[in-house]
Enzyme design. Structure first.
Site, short mmCIF file in Angstrom:
data_model
loop_
_atom_site.label_atom_id
_atom_site.label_comp_id
_atom_site.label_asym_id
_atom_site.label_seq_id
_atom_site.Cartn_x
_atom_site.Cartn_y
_atom_site.Cartn_z
N GLY A 16 31.37 32.61 42.80
CA GLY A 16 32.17 33.00 43.93
C GLY A 16 31.10 33.38 45.41
O GLY A 16 29.94 33.65 45.04
N HIS A 63 38.85 35.70 40.94
CA HIS A 63 38.32 34.86 39.57
C HIS A 63 39.48 33.69 39.62
O HIS A 63 39.03 32.55 39.12
CB HIS A 63 38.74 35.89 38.40
CG HIS A 63 37.58 36.96 38.39
ND1 HIS A 63 38.07 38.16 38.79
CD2 HIS A 63 36.32 37.07 38.07
CE1 HIS A 63 36.84 39.14 38.49
NE2 HIS A 63 35.92 38.22 38.23
P1 PAJ Z 1 32.33 38.68 37.93
O1 PAJ Z 1 31.97 40.10 38.67
O2 PAJ Z 1 33.39 39.06 36.79
O3 PAJ Z 1 32.67 37.63 38.79
C1 PAJ Z 1 32.88 36.43 38.12
C2 PAJ Z 1 32.80 35.50 39.52
O4 PAJ Z 1 34.02 35.78 40.26
C3 PAJ Z 1 31.56 35.47 40.25
O5 PAJ Z 1 31.04 34.18 40.62
C4 PAJ Z 1 32.05 36.21 41.50
O6 PAJ Z 1 31.07 35.83 42.69
C5 PAJ Z 1 33.50 35.59 41.62
N1 PAJ Z 1 34.17 36.63 42.50
C6 PAJ Z 1 34.27 37.80 42.20
N2 PAJ Z 1 35.21 38.36 43.25
C7 PAJ Z 1 35.55 37.28 43.99
C8 PAJ Z 1 36.38 37.18 45.26
N3 PAJ Z 1 36.90 38.26 45.73
N4 PAJ Z 1 36.51 36.03 45.92
C9 PAJ Z 1 35.94 34.88 45.12
N5 PAJ Z 1 35.04 34.86 44.08
C10 PAJ Z 1 34.87 36.25 43.39
O7 PAJ Z 1 29.79 37.80 38.70
C11 PAJ Z 1 29.74 38.05 37.50
O8 PAJ Z 1 30.89 38.58 36.97
C12 PAJ Z 1 28.51 38.15 36.48
O9 PAJ Z 1 27.42 38.34 37.25
C13 PAJ Z 1 28.34 36.67 35.73
C14 PAJ Z 1 28.09 35.49 36.75
C15 PAJ Z 1 29.77 36.35 34.86
C16 PAJ Z 1 27.16 36.89 34.79
O10 PAJ Z 1 27.49 37.83 33.90
#
Ligand code: PAJ
Length: 254
Positions: A137, A29
């Site tokens: 991400g 994040h």
């Molecule tokens: P969440 O799982 O909290 O992830 C938020 C964002 O962080 C997403 O775009 C996800 O792809 C990115 N992310 C998570 N782990 C990552 C990593 N290891 N490297 C790079 N980016 C990473 O995805 C969501 O929330 C939800 O579906 C949301 C888009 C907020 C809608 O509710």
């Protein structure tokens, strides 16, 4: 950093970068927050565990919640406004309008209703925050593809940035779910990034990944198009924990 809960209290101006999250923030994040910080006047992060995207109620109940910790991480990464609404704020009584994002690959097939919830909440966040750019991400490749298609199909005026996967030193992609793995499961889980890395350089990437999963049963192994890029993506279950990961095969994410 200001924490805002009500849609009416969000008084934003300037060129805005939005990073939607469900909290439990980790360095994945933070990479999104940093990217937003370098490109925008104002950085807004949302913190909302979206009930609509959980296909399993147990998963929603078990989702880690620690707003104080998340707020400290967001503030340190340069977030200006943390939008942390209640479920009633985003889904008031009588809420009935949903975005149907259409076909969404193996991930969509494995999680009925999931991308409808994701697409709906992201469209709401885009309308509430009005960002110039929004950050997602690569980790959730099918999600990034769904959001890019949503923006194109509904003519939304927001640029979607896709940020590369942040991994732990052992290669496992960072995820809030990794905390649920026992030491033994974590060792097994490493077969996922290893198999994808092996698949990426093989003549038949999907078959080579399947063959290298070392006994882990995949929900799917497939190619996913995100804009002009192609990634090799897979989901596996390790014990009761479901993990997803992918590697870039062709093109560039941006
Ligand atoms: P969440 O799982 O909290 O992830 C938020 C964002 O962080 C997403 O775009 C996800 O792809 C990115 N992310 C998570 N782990 C990552 C990593 N290891 N490297 C790079 N980016 C990473 O995805 C969501 O929330 C939800 O579906 C949301 C888009 C907020 C809608 O509710």
């Amino acid at each position: 950093m200001k924490i805002v809960r009500g849609i009416g209290e969000l008084q934003l101006s300037g060129e805005i970068g939005l990073v939607p999250t469900m909290g439990a923030l980790h360095d994945g994040h933070v990479a999104l927050l940093r990217a937003a910080r370098t490109e925008n006047e104002l950085v807004v992060a949302s913190l909302f565990v979206n009930p609509a995207q959980f296909d399993e109620q147990a998963d929603l109940a078990a989702y880690p919640r620690d707003e104080e910790r998340d707020a400290a991480i967001a503030a340190a990464a340069g977030v200006d406004v943390l939008f942390a609404p209640s479920a009633e704020e985003l889904y008031p009584a009588g809420f009935a309008t949903w975005v149907d994002p259409g076909e969404a690959g193996g991930e969509g097939a494995s999680r009925p209703g999931h991308f409808r919830g994701v697409a709906t909440v992201c469209l709401k966040l885009f309308n509430i925050v009005r960002p110039r750019r929004a950050y997602f991400g690569q980790k959730d490749a099918q999600q990034a593809a769904v959001i890019r298609r949503l923006v194109r199909d509904l003519n939304l005026d927001v640029a979607i940035r896709v940020v590369p996967i942040v991994r732990d030193a052992d290669g496992l992609a960072l995820s809030s779910r990794n905390g649920r793995l026992s030491a033994e499961e974590r060792a097994q889980a490493l077969a996922l990034p290893r198999a994808l890395a092996e698949g990426a350089s093989a003549a038949d990437p999907v078959a080579a990944t399947r063959a290298a999963l070392n006994g882990l049963a995949p929900d799917y192994v497939e190619l996913v198009e995100i804009g002009g890029a192609t990634v090799l993506a897979a989901a596996v279950r390790v014990g009761s924990t479901r993990l997803i990961d992918n590697v870039l095969l062709k093109g560039e994410l941006s």
